[in-house]
Enzyme design. Structure first.
Site, short mmCIF file in Angstrom:
data_model
loop_
_atom_site.label_atom_id
_atom_site.label_comp_id
_atom_site.label_asym_id
_atom_site.label_seq_id
_atom_site.Cartn_x
_atom_site.Cartn_y
_atom_site.Cartn_z
NE ARG A 277 31.28 35.12 69.25
CZ ARG A 277 31.57 33.68 67.83
NH1 ARG A 277 32.63 34.19 67.76
NH2 ARG A 277 30.59 32.98 67.58
CG HIS B 111 29.48 35.05 64.36
ND1 HIS B 111 30.06 36.14 65.72
CD2 HIS B 111 28.81 34.97 65.17
CE1 HIS B 111 29.22 36.41 66.25
NE2 HIS B 111 28.00 35.96 65.71
CG HIS C 156 24.67 32.71 64.90
ND1 HIS C 156 22.78 33.94 64.96
CD2 HIS C 156 24.78 33.96 65.84
CE1 HIS C 156 24.07 35.05 66.25
NE2 HIS C 156 24.74 34.72 66.14
CD GLU D 7 24.82 38.32 68.77
OE1 GLU D 7 25.42 37.32 68.07
OE2 GLU D 7 25.23 39.61 69.17
CG HIS E 129 26.34 39.58 64.41
ND1 HIS E 129 26.02 38.62 63.71
CD2 HIS E 129 26.89 39.32 65.49
CE1 HIS E 129 25.40 37.62 64.42
NE2 HIS E 129 26.36 37.90 65.88
CD GLU F 35 28.45 33.10 71.08
OE1 GLU F 35 27.36 32.58 70.67
OE2 GLU F 35 29.48 33.73 70.86
CG HIS G 81 3.08 39.74 85.40
ND1 HIS G 81 3.79 40.33 86.77
CD2 HIS G 81 3.66 39.84 84.48
CE1 HIS G 81 5.11 39.53 86.16
NE2 HIS G 81 4.74 38.92 85.07
CG HIS H 199 4.08 38.10 80.70
ND1 HIS H 199 4.70 38.91 80.44
CD2 HIS H 199 5.40 37.71 81.48
CE1 HIS H 199 4.76 39.14 81.34
NE2 HIS H 199 5.51 38.59 81.86
CD GLU I 211 9.14 37.05 82.27
OE1 GLU I 211 8.13 37.20 82.62
OE2 GLU I 211 10.05 37.91 83.15
CG HIS J 193 5.33 35.27 86.66
ND1 HIS J 193 5.11 34.88 85.41
CD2 HIS J 193 6.30 36.18 86.34
CE1 HIS J 193 4.73 35.59 84.10
NE2 HIS J 193 6.25 36.93 85.19
MN MN Z 1 26.84 36.15 67.27
MN MN Z 2 6.68 38.60 83.66
#
Ligand code: MN
Ligand code: MN
Length: 390
Positions: A99, A102, A104, A108, A147, A169, A280, A282, A287, A326
């Protein structure tokens, strides 16, 4: 008078939307393969109610970009409109597949699923970073950091998470793309050479290519090269001491143990057959989930009487909008393994059990007709702070 439906009308191989006296068989067009993978969508539990966004998208339904050197596919806000905070990319590199260099705008984060890869990046102070990562390892490249990733002798497959659901991407800043779109006389002036130097450059973005499998790192770099890098871009998740319970384990990585990972917090969760990632929510972020092994189901409670149950299996992406309650239950006979990811510098969750156990029993009993025995034994059985998986 309603017809009687038998097991011949609805069964495992040809499931139908029939619940006792309700529903009826699908007479027209149907897709039994998809129905079989989504039993809780075809025949929802009676507790499901109301309109909910789509919170599941299988990578198997996302466009595959097939290139020399490997492939990639993505699940972003375009595939799953609720997924505004994180976009995911699943990528494969053949041995020697690259890859290309590049960068962005988005940060990442990555989890290596199979194989080994060599990653390169440049630290904020301009130092070269090179490391070989293998199954179970993470990496994190902050926003704007250049990277590259190269498959080693057995190739590599990984899942990438970007801290913006709108990321693609297919629109990163690549070195070949920039060269192709810079006048040759400017390239010549910039590097102090003649224009002929650039006669053979690609006429557009390469993105991925088939290269050679490299030798050991020491051949190409001074041994202490990474010592000048302020914060490591890579991390061994399996070196983290897992949270262990009767139903499974969780390995957590966020900026407290992986300091460079300032915008992504993650947990690798393993739920044993018969186990459940407990009820639970968050308190900090949405998520984003990626299912690595096994199969499970999740009901998402959205308040106002709304709830829906979704079925997941290896290769699916799941999503839980901010603060919604959830659980994730293993519905198979092998371990269910998935990643929970958050656009945050820290992992946080609120366990229903933990919360209830810290609430005065008299107050709880005014809400729900719970027995003293339940409050004393079930709720207080486990006082582990913050996270509980069973
Ligand atoms: Mn990348
Ligand atoms: Mn969760």
């Amino acid at each position: 008078m309603r017809k009687e439906y038998t097991n011949e009308t609805t069964n495992q191989t040809d499931p139908q939307p029939i619940k006792g006296e309700r529903g009826g068989p699908i007479l027209g067009a149907k897709n039994p393969e998809i129905d079989r993978q989504n039993p809780d969508i075809l025949v929802p539990p009676d507790t499901d109610h109301g309109t909910m966004p789509n919170l599941k998208f299988p990578y198997a339904q996302s466009h595959m970009r097939v290139e020399y050197g490997g492939w990639s596919r993505e699940v972003t806000v375009r595939e799953m409109p609720a997924a505004k905070t994180i976009a995911g990319v699943n990528m494969h590199l053949e041995p020697g597949g690259v890859r290309e260099l590049h960068w962005h705008k988005e940060a990442e984060w990555s989890y290596m699923i199979k194989g080994k890869a060599r990653i390169t990046a440049i630290s904020p102070s301009g130092r070269e970073f090179v490391d070989d990562v293998e199954a179970g390892d993470l990496w994190y490249f902050p926003s704007g950091v250049p990277h590259s990733i190269k498959g080693l002798s057995e190739g590599a497959e990984f899942v990438l998470a970007f801290d913006d659901g709108g990321f693609s991407e297919n629109s990163t800043f690549s070195i070949t793309d920039w060269f192709a779109h810079t006048p040759k006389d400017i390239l010549a002036a910039n590097f102090g050479v003649s224009e002929e130097e650039f006669d053979g450059i690609p006429d557009g973005e390469v993105y991925m290519y088939q290269g050679e499998v490299p030798g050991p790192i020491a051949q190409g770099l001074p041994e202490d090269a990474n010592e000048f890098v302020e914060e490591s871009f890579s991390f061994k998740l399996k070196d983290v001491k897992p949270v262990e319970t009767s139903g499974g384990k969780a390995w957590i990585a966020d900026s407290t143990n992986f300091p460079i990972s300032k915008t992504i917090a993650a947990a690798l969760v393993e739920v044993e057959p018969g186990g459940i990632r407990e009820l639970h929510w968050h308190p900090n972020e949405d998520e984003w989930q990626y299912y690595l092994e096994g199969q499970g189901r999740m009901t998402v409670f959205a308040s106002g009487g709304k709830a829906r149950t979704y079925d997941y299996r290896a290769g699916d992406v799941g999503y839980v909008p901010f603060a919604m309650g959830h659980y994730v239950q293993n519905t198979g006979d092998t371990p269910l393994v998935f990643l929970e990811m958050f656009r945050s510098d820290h992992f946080a969750d609120v366990s229903l059990n933990q919360w209830m156990s810290q609430t005065p029993p008299e107050l709880l009993k005014e809400h729900l007709p719970l027995s003293d025995e339940f409050i004393k034994n079930a709720l207080h059985a486990d006082k582990r702070p913050n996270v509980k998986y069973n």
